[in-house]
Design a protein around this motif. Structure first.
Motif, PDB file in Angstrom:
ATOM      1  N   LEU A  61       0.876  -1.114   0.093  1.00 49.06           N
ATOM      2  CA  LEU A  61      -0.029   0.066   0.138  1.00 49.06           C
ATOM      3  C   LEU A  61       0.750   1.333  -0.121  1.00 49.06           C
ATOM      4  O   LEU A  61       0.568   2.153  -0.740  1.00 49.06           O
ATOM      5  N   TYR A  62       1.983   1.291   0.748  1.00 47.24           N
ATOM      6  CA  TYR A  62       2.812   2.291   0.543  1.00 47.24           C
ATOM      7  C   TYR A  62       3.541   2.438  -0.619  1.00 47.24           C
ATOM      8  O   TYR A  62       3.474   3.784  -1.160  1.00 47.24           O
ATOM      9  N   VAL A  63       4.140   1.557  -1.129  1.00 50.30           N
ATOM     10  CA  VAL A  63       4.498   1.721  -2.827  1.00 50.30           C
ATOM     11  C   VAL A  63       3.571   2.363  -3.705  1.00 50.30           C
ATOM     12  O   VAL A  63       3.944   3.196  -4.332  1.00 50.30           O
ATOM     13  N   THR A  92      12.792   2.229   0.855  1.00 50.54           N
ATOM     14  CA  THR A  92      11.962   1.959  -0.318  1.00 50.54           C
ATOM     15  C   THR A  92      11.495   3.386  -1.187  1.00 50.54           C
ATOM     16  O   THR A  92      11.544   3.518  -2.247  1.00 50.54           O
ATOM     17  N   TYR A  93      11.377   4.466  -0.502  1.00 49.62           N
ATOM     18  CA  TYR A  93      11.100   5.797  -1.182  1.00 49.62           C
ATOM     19  C   TYR A  93      12.269   6.310  -1.869  1.00 49.62           C
ATOM     20  O   TYR A  93      12.510   6.595  -3.166  1.00 49.62           O
ATOM     21  N   ILE A  94      13.571   6.138  -1.318  1.00 48.97           N
ATOM     22  CA  ILE A  94      14.826   6.612  -1.878  1.00 48.97           C
ATOM     23  C   ILE A  94      15.017   5.691  -3.199  1.00 48.97           C
ATOM     24  O   ILE A  94      15.390   6.130  -4.346  1.00 48.97           O
ATOM     25  N   VAL A  95      14.828   4.130  -2.839  1.00 47.48           N
ATOM     26  CA  VAL A  95      15.011   3.522  -4.285  1.00 47.48           C
ATOM     27  C   VAL A  95      13.995   3.772  -5.397  1.00 47.48           C
ATOM     28  O   VAL A  95      14.376   4.038  -6.729  1.00 47.48           O
ATOM     29  N   MET A  96      12.788   4.132  -5.100  1.00 46.03           N
ATOM     30  CA  MET A  96      11.604   4.220  -6.050  1.00 46.03           C
ATOM     31  C   MET A  96      12.212   5.744  -6.536  1.00 46.03           C
ATOM     32  O   MET A  96      11.901   6.035  -8.012  1.00 46.03           O
ATOM     33  N   LEU A 123       3.808   5.779  -5.632  1.00 44.20           N
ATOM     34  CA  LEU A 123       3.806   6.013  -7.030  1.00 44.20           C
ATOM     35  C   LEU A 123       2.832   6.897  -7.400  1.00 44.20           C
ATOM     36  O   LEU A 123       3.045   7.674  -8.412  1.00 44.20           O
ATOM     37  N   ALA A 124       1.667   7.163  -6.699  1.00 47.50           N
ATOM     38  CA  ALA A 124       0.491   7.929  -6.987  1.00 47.50           C
ATOM     39  C   ALA A 124       1.326   9.488  -6.783  1.00 47.50           C
ATOM     40  O   ALA A 124       1.110  10.319  -7.672  1.00 47.50           O
ATOM     41  N   PHE A 169       4.689   9.002   6.787  1.00 47.35           N
ATOM     42  CA  PHE A 169       5.477   7.729   7.555  1.00 47.35           C
ATOM     43  C   PHE A 169       4.406   7.215   8.402  1.00 47.35           C
ATOM     44  O   PHE A 169       4.034   5.967   8.735  1.00 47.35           O
ATOM     45  N   PRO A 170       3.754   7.880   9.428  1.00 46.51           N
ATOM     46  CA  PRO A 170       2.854   7.611  10.535  1.00 46.51           C
ATOM     47  C   PRO A 170       1.656   6.514   9.983  1.00 46.51           C
ATOM     48  O   PRO A 170       1.332   5.784  10.728  1.00 46.51           O
ATOM     49  N   GLN A 171       1.499   6.892   8.792  1.00 47.03           N
ATOM     50  CA  GLN A 171       0.546   6.153   8.234  1.00 47.03           C
ATOM     51  C   GLN A 171       0.595   4.942   7.944  1.00 47.03           C
ATOM     52  O   GLN A 171      -0.379   3.972   7.794  1.00 47.03           O
ATOM     53  N   PHE A 172       1.741   4.393   7.779  1.00 47.08           N
ATOM     54  CA  PHE A 172       2.181   3.088   7.687  1.00 47.08           C
ATOM     55  C   PHE A 172       3.101   2.342   8.760  1.00 47.08           C
ATOM     56  O   PHE A 172       3.690   1.287   8.698  1.00 47.08           O
ATOM     57  N   ILE A 173       3.385   2.919   9.635  1.00 43.65           N
ATOM     58  CA  ILE A 173       4.024   2.749  11.077  1.00 43.65           C
ATOM     59  C   ILE A 173       3.111   2.132  12.126  1.00 43.65           C
ATOM     60  O   ILE A 173       2.193   2.842  12.515  1.00 43.65           O
TER      61      ILE A 173
END
Length: 209
Positions: free
Chosen positions: A8-10, A155-159, A14-15, A135-139
């Motif tokens: 969901l984070y990915v 993940t954010y850095i790679v994307m 992306l969006a 970040f708090p939405q997924f932690i």
């Protein structure tokens, strides 16, 4: 971190990356003018600034930065002025008979290209607030904070790196199909992109303050 949460984070990231911003426009410009390999220094500068912004968010500095409206304004408009200056300089230096100058500019130092990417990203200090809100939405509180935080950050850095590379490769591919004086127009367009990146930063400043 559950795979469902990470997925969901990915999708969310992306969006958020679906439309180009100042950093993407800068990557287009530097890859077209200096070549894709050298433009990777620009991407590295952008990602370095992102990493520091994420760290600031994780350490709880977002609230301090958000409370300083004056600091936000100064940093943002300094970034806008910097990009406009770069764009105007590129346009003015692009001359039809300046083929030697064009080749010399391809050898711009990697440090300069890195600094451009870093300053362009750092010119939007509200990115710290953005990461602090995202970040708090997924932690979850049921697991250790830092492993989750590092997973989201990596993940954010790679994307972001993949997106910047895609923009750079596309720009480099197009430029290689131009020869002679047509390349001068590429540099002029690149200068226009740089100014466009500055306008995007300026619009963000106006719309979010």
């Amino acid at each position: 971190m559950p795979i469902e949460t990470w997925t969901l984070y990915v999708l969310t990231v992306l969006a958020l990356m679906s439309t180009p911003g100042p950093s993407q426009l800068l990557m287009l410009t530097n890859s077209g003018v200096h070549g894709f390999q050298r433009s990777l220094s620009t991407a590295a500068g952008d990602l370095s600034a992102n990493a520091l912004q994420m760290l600031a968010a994780g350490l709880g500095l977002a609230a301090i930065i958000a409370a300083s409206a004056t600091a936000l304004t100064v940093i943002k408009w300094a970034g806008v002025a910097y990009l406009i200056w770069l764009g105007i300089r590129m346009i003015r230096r692009a001359k039809p008979d300046d083929t030697v100058g064009f080749a010399e500019r391809k050898r711009a130092s990697l440090r300069t290209l890195w600094l451009q990417g870093f300053l362009t990203s750092a010119a939007n200090p509200k990115a710290v607030v953005f990461f602090a809100a995202l970040f708090p939405q997924f932690i979850t509180s049921e697991a250790a904070f830092w492993p989750q935080f590092l997973m989201l950050s990596a993940t954010y850095i790679v994307m972001d790196g993949l997106f910047l590379s895609a923009y750079g490769l596309g720009s480099s591919w197009i430029v290689k199909r131009f020869k002679g004086s047509a390349r001068v127009w590429i540099e002029r367009i690149g200068g226009g992109f740089m100014i466009g990146a500055a306008l995007l930063l300026g619009m963000k400043s106006i719309s979010r303050q």
